[in-house]
Design a protein around this motif. Structure first.
Motif, PDB file in Angstrom:
ATOM      1  N   ARG A   2     106.677   4.318  37.921  1.00 27.96           N
ATOM      2  CA  ARG A   2     105.674   3.386  37.426  1.00 27.96           C
ATOM      3  C   ARG A   2     105.772   2.061  38.168  1.00 27.96           C
ATOM      4  O   ARG A   2     106.866   1.521  38.345  1.00 27.96           O
ATOM      5  CB  ARG A   2     105.876   3.122  35.938  1.00 27.96           C
ATOM      6  N   SER A  82      88.449   4.733  30.307  1.00 23.79           N
ATOM      7  CA  SER A  82      88.958   3.494  30.875  1.00 23.79           C
ATOM      8  C   SER A  82      88.097   3.017  32.032  1.00 23.79           C
ATOM      9  O   SER A  82      87.556   3.797  32.798  1.00 23.79           O
ATOM     10  CB  SER A  82      90.388   3.714  31.375  1.00 23.79           C
ATOM     11  N   LEU A  84      89.547   0.616  34.037  1.00 27.33           N
ATOM     12  CA  LEU A  84      90.601   0.036  34.875  1.00 27.33           C
ATOM     13  C   LEU A  84      90.688  -1.476  34.727  1.00 27.33           C
ATOM     14  O   LEU A  84      91.421  -2.125  35.459  1.00 27.33           O
ATOM     15  CB  LEU A  84      90.382   0.366  36.369  1.00 27.33           C
ATOM     16  N   ASP A 105      95.476  -2.238  36.008  1.00 23.59           N
ATOM     17  CA  ASP A 105      96.099  -1.458  34.929  1.00 23.59           C
ATOM     18  C   ASP A 105      97.289  -0.683  35.480  1.00 23.59           C
ATOM     19  O   ASP A 105      97.360   0.541  35.406  1.00 23.59           O
ATOM     20  CB  ASP A 105      95.079  -0.512  34.286  1.00 23.59           C
ATOM     21  N   GLY A 108      99.162   2.157  33.786  1.00 16.20           N
ATOM     22  CA  GLY A 108      98.450   3.413  33.617  1.00 16.20           C
ATOM     23  C   GLY A 108      98.499   4.305  34.839  1.00 16.20           C
ATOM     24  O   GLY A 108      98.066   5.459  34.771  1.00 16.20           O
ATOM     25  N   PHE A 109      99.001   3.795  35.963  1.00 15.07           N
ATOM     26  CA  PHE A 109      99.081   4.586  37.191  1.00 15.07           C
ATOM     27  C   PHE A 109     100.422   5.293  37.303  1.00 15.07           C
ATOM     28  O   PHE A 109     101.470   4.725  36.994  1.00 15.07           O
ATOM     29  CB  PHE A 109      98.901   3.690  38.422  1.00 15.07           C
ATOM     30  N   HIS A 123      95.533   7.602  38.039  1.00 17.98           N
ATOM     31  CA  HIS A 123      95.267   6.965  36.750  1.00 17.98           C
ATOM     32  C   HIS A 123      94.529   7.992  35.896  1.00 17.98           C
ATOM     33  O   HIS A 123      93.311   8.144  35.979  1.00 17.98           O
ATOM     34  CB  HIS A 123      94.420   5.708  36.951  1.00 17.98           C
ATOM     35  N   ARG A 228      84.831   1.264  38.242  1.00 18.24           N
ATOM     36  CA  ARG A 228      86.142   1.694  38.753  1.00 18.24           C
ATOM     37  C   ARG A 228      86.234   1.512  40.260  1.00 18.24           C
ATOM     38  O   ARG A 228      87.257   1.045  40.788  1.00 18.24           O
ATOM     39  CB  ARG A 228      86.376   3.157  38.378  1.00 18.24           C
TER      40      ARG A 228
END
Length: 256
Positions: A2, A82, A84, A105, A108-109, A123, A228
């Motif tokens: 992360r 989402s 992003l 974000d 979230g990746f 993501h 996005r």
């Protein structure tokens, strides 16, 4: 792995300005175009009314019937996809490719930067993925030669097979001759929309490739795809930096 989140993005040459959030297929994703040119959903309440007992109408001597079961509760609507833009900005550093990759974000990746030939950032909540890599060529690394090499290694989106919104030269990474193309794949009405942003660049004997893809379905698909793409073009591509000027110690892949 992360990436570490941080509050404020660093100012970097080549950043695009804040994108416009609007996107329509007729306008060919104006949000993505705005990212390069510069850069509420409502829930319905459903009331469930239980059946009323009619005991007063029954004879006094008759036993009271059991009340009918209450109707099952309706499930809560799923959260909106989402865009992003709801999480903290973060930055991932790749030792293999000697680059810094900003991520909207970031928490979230999921980043995979191990043995594979590409850095892959996914993501899942927004069906968005990024492919990034740099490599060295034996001769001069022109933009066209770098793109041709990257397409030999992997099947990548082609602007000529889609509805391209914009194609423009950018100074990313700094000093590279890079062109980015943004668009959506051709699809029948009602089908999910696939959007992409592809960028290839060269400088000296060093090549650079960046590929972003996202998918959305439903009545908000065009807006979501546009937002996005605008986010990853402005933040991830526009903010990407090389750590060193020398080419990374990643051997060039053999031709297929």
């Amino acid at each position: 792995m992360r990436p570490e989140a941080r509050r404020e993005p660093a100012e970097t040459p080549g950043h695009a300005r804040r994108p416009d959030a609007r996107a329509t297929r007729g306008g060919l994703l104006p949000a993505a175009r705005a990212a390069l040119g510069g850069l509420l959903p409502a829930a319905a309440l459903l009331a469930l009314l239980p059946a009323a007992a009619l005991l007063a109408l029954l004879p006094a001597c008759a036993p009271a019937p059991a009340a009918p079961p209450a109707p099952p509760a309706r499930p809560a609507p799923p959260p909106p996809p989402s865009t992003l833009g709801d999480g903290e900005l973060g930055e991932y550093r790749s030792e293999r490719f000697d680059l810094l990759l900003p991520l909207p974000d970031a928490r979230g990746f999921r980043v995979e930067d191990g043995e594979g030939p590409w850095l892959v950032a996914t993501h899942a909540a927004s069906s968005t993925s990024l492919l990034v890599r740099t490599w060295r060529e034996d001769g001069r690394a022109s933009r066209a030669a770098c793109e041709a090499r990257a397409r030999l290694w992997r099947d990548l989106p082609r602007p000529d097979q889609s509805l391209t919104a914009v194609e423009r030269r950018i100074d990313v990474p700094e000093g590279f001759d890079t062109v980015v193309a943004i668009g959506v794949a051709d699809a029948p009405p009602g089908a999910p929309i696939d959007g992409f942003a592809v960028a290839f660049g060269g400088s000296g004997r060093r090549c650079f490739a960046f590929v972003a893809e996202t998918r959305a379905a439903g009545p908000s698909a065009e807006r979501l795809v546009g937002e996005r793409l605008a986010s990853v073009v402005e933040i991830s591509l526009g903010g990407l930096r090389l750590v060193r000027e020398t080419a990374p110690a990643v051997p060039r892949e053999p031709l297929p």
